[in-house]
Design a protein around this motif. Structure first.
Motif, PDB file in Angstrom:
ATOM      1  N   ARG A 121       0.790  -1.308  -0.011  1.00  0.00           N
ATOM      2  CA  ARG A 121      -0.049  -0.011  -0.017  1.00  0.00           C
ATOM      3  C   ARG A 121       0.794   1.333  -0.011  1.00  0.00           C
ATOM      4  O   ARG A 121       0.736   2.311  -0.531  1.00  0.00           O
ATOM      5  CB  ARG A 121      -0.910  -0.002   1.269  1.00  0.00           C
ATOM      6  N   LEU A 122       1.933   1.316   0.786  1.00  0.00           N
ATOM      7  CA  LEU A 122       2.817   2.421   0.846  1.00  0.00           C
ATOM      8  C   LEU A 122       3.529   2.563  -0.399  1.00  0.00           C
ATOM      9  O   LEU A 122       3.831   3.729  -0.764  1.00  0.00           O
ATOM     10  CB  LEU A 122       3.794   2.297   2.036  1.00  0.00           C
ATOM     11  N   ALA A 123       3.902   1.399  -0.874  1.00  0.00           N
ATOM     12  CA  ALA A 123       4.731   1.706  -2.456  1.00  0.00           C
ATOM     13  C   ALA A 123       3.810   2.082  -3.444  1.00  0.00           C
ATOM     14  O   ALA A 123       4.234   2.915  -4.071  1.00  0.00           O
ATOM     15  CB  ALA A 123       5.180   0.307  -2.806  1.00  0.00           C
ATOM     16  N   ALA A 124       2.597   1.834  -3.501  1.00  0.00           N
ATOM     17  CA  ALA A 124       1.382   2.195  -4.313  1.00  0.00           C
ATOM     18  C   ALA A 124       1.224   3.716  -4.168  1.00  0.00           C
ATOM     19  O   ALA A 124       1.189   4.311  -5.087  1.00  0.00           O
ATOM     20  CB  ALA A 124      -0.061   1.415  -4.135  1.00  0.00           C
ATOM     21  N   LYS A 125       1.269   4.118  -2.865  1.00  0.00           N
ATOM     22  CA  LYS A 125       0.979   5.562  -2.416  1.00  0.00           C
ATOM     23  C   LYS A 125       2.001   6.494  -3.001  1.00  0.00           C
ATOM     24  O   LYS A 125       1.789   7.484  -3.600  1.00  0.00           O
ATOM     25  CB  LYS A 125       0.772   5.641  -0.938  1.00  0.00           C
ATOM     26  N   ALA A 126       3.394   5.840  -2.654  1.00  0.00           N
ATOM     27  CA  ALA A 126       4.442   6.711  -3.159  1.00  0.00           C
ATOM     28  C   ALA A 126       4.730   6.831  -4.703  1.00  0.00           C
ATOM     29  O   ALA A 126       4.923   7.779  -5.149  1.00  0.00           O
ATOM     30  CB  ALA A 126       5.776   6.179  -2.567  1.00  0.00           C
ATOM     31  N   ALA A 127       4.263   5.668  -5.413  1.00  0.00           N
ATOM     32  CA  ALA A 127       4.210   5.549  -6.788  1.00  0.00           C
ATOM     33  C   ALA A 127       3.142   6.700  -7.516  1.00  0.00           C
ATOM     34  O   ALA A 127       3.364   7.339  -8.527  1.00  0.00           O
ATOM     35  CB  ALA A 127       4.116   4.275  -7.438  1.00  0.00           C
ATOM     36  N   LYS A 128       2.000   6.602  -6.912  1.00  0.00           N
ATOM     37  CA  LYS A 128       0.745   7.600  -7.099  1.00  0.00           C
ATOM     38  C   LYS A 128       1.314   8.926  -7.125  1.00  0.00           C
ATOM     39  O   LYS A 128       1.223   9.948  -7.891  1.00  0.00           O
ATOM     40  CB  LYS A 128      -0.321   7.351  -6.677  1.00  0.00           C
ATOM     41  N   SER A 129       1.994   9.324  -5.816  1.00  0.00           N
ATOM     42  CA  SER A 129       2.559  10.903  -5.644  1.00  0.00           C
ATOM     43  C   SER A 129       3.531  11.193  -6.667  1.00  0.00           C
ATOM     44  O   SER A 129       3.564  12.193  -7.147  1.00  0.00           O
ATOM     45  CB  SER A 129       2.777  10.814  -4.115  1.00  0.00           C
ATOM     46  N   ARG A 130       4.333  10.052  -6.967  1.00  0.00           N
ATOM     47  CA  ARG A 130       5.594  10.611  -7.804  1.00  0.00           C
ATOM     48  C   ARG A 130       5.143  10.848  -9.127  1.00  0.00           C
ATOM     49  O   ARG A 130       5.583  11.545 -10.150  1.00  0.00           O
ATOM     50  CB  ARG A 130       6.440   9.404  -7.877  1.00  0.00           C
ATOM     51  N   LYS A 131       3.937   9.917  -9.659  1.00  0.00           N
ATOM     52  CA  LYS A 131       3.389   9.955 -11.067  1.00  0.00           C
ATOM     53  C   LYS A 131       2.905  11.344 -11.066  1.00  0.00           C
ATOM     54  O   LYS A 131       2.769  12.063 -12.234  1.00  0.00           O
ATOM     55  CB  LYS A 131       2.395   9.072 -11.099  1.00  0.00           C
ATOM     56  N   SER A 132       2.158  11.964 -10.392  1.00  0.00           N
ATOM     57  CA  SER A 132       1.383  13.271 -10.312  1.00  0.00           C
ATOM     58  C   SER A 132       2.435  14.468 -10.163  1.00  0.00           C
ATOM     59  O   SER A 132       2.019  15.625 -10.481  1.00  0.00           O
ATOM     60  CB  SER A 132       0.275  13.407  -9.039  1.00  0.00           C
TER      61      SER A 132
END
Length: 59
Positions: free
Chosen positions: A47-58
């Motif tokens: 979950r943390l990795a997905a959240k980090a990936a989403k924030s980096r993508k934006s």
């Protein structure tokens, strides 16, 4: 702990990777991921990795 970045931002992970690379680890990202999974559990770490990936993508 006010100085530490929020969980899920990816900043803590990148800092750990840099520290492990400085020590000469052959694959610092894999070792950092292993440490994270052991500390938070596979599901929470995912979950943390997905959240980090989403924030980096934006960015």
């Amino acid at each position: 702990m006010a100085d530490t970045p929020k969980l899920g931002s990816g900043t803590r992970f990148r800092k750990l990777v840099a520290q492990l690379a400085a020590k000469g680890t052959s694959d610092p990202k894999a070792l950092a991921a292993s440490i994270g999974r052991k500390k938070y559990g596979a599901q929470q770490f995912g979950r943390l990795a997905a959240k980090a990936a989403k924030s980096r993508k934006s960015e």
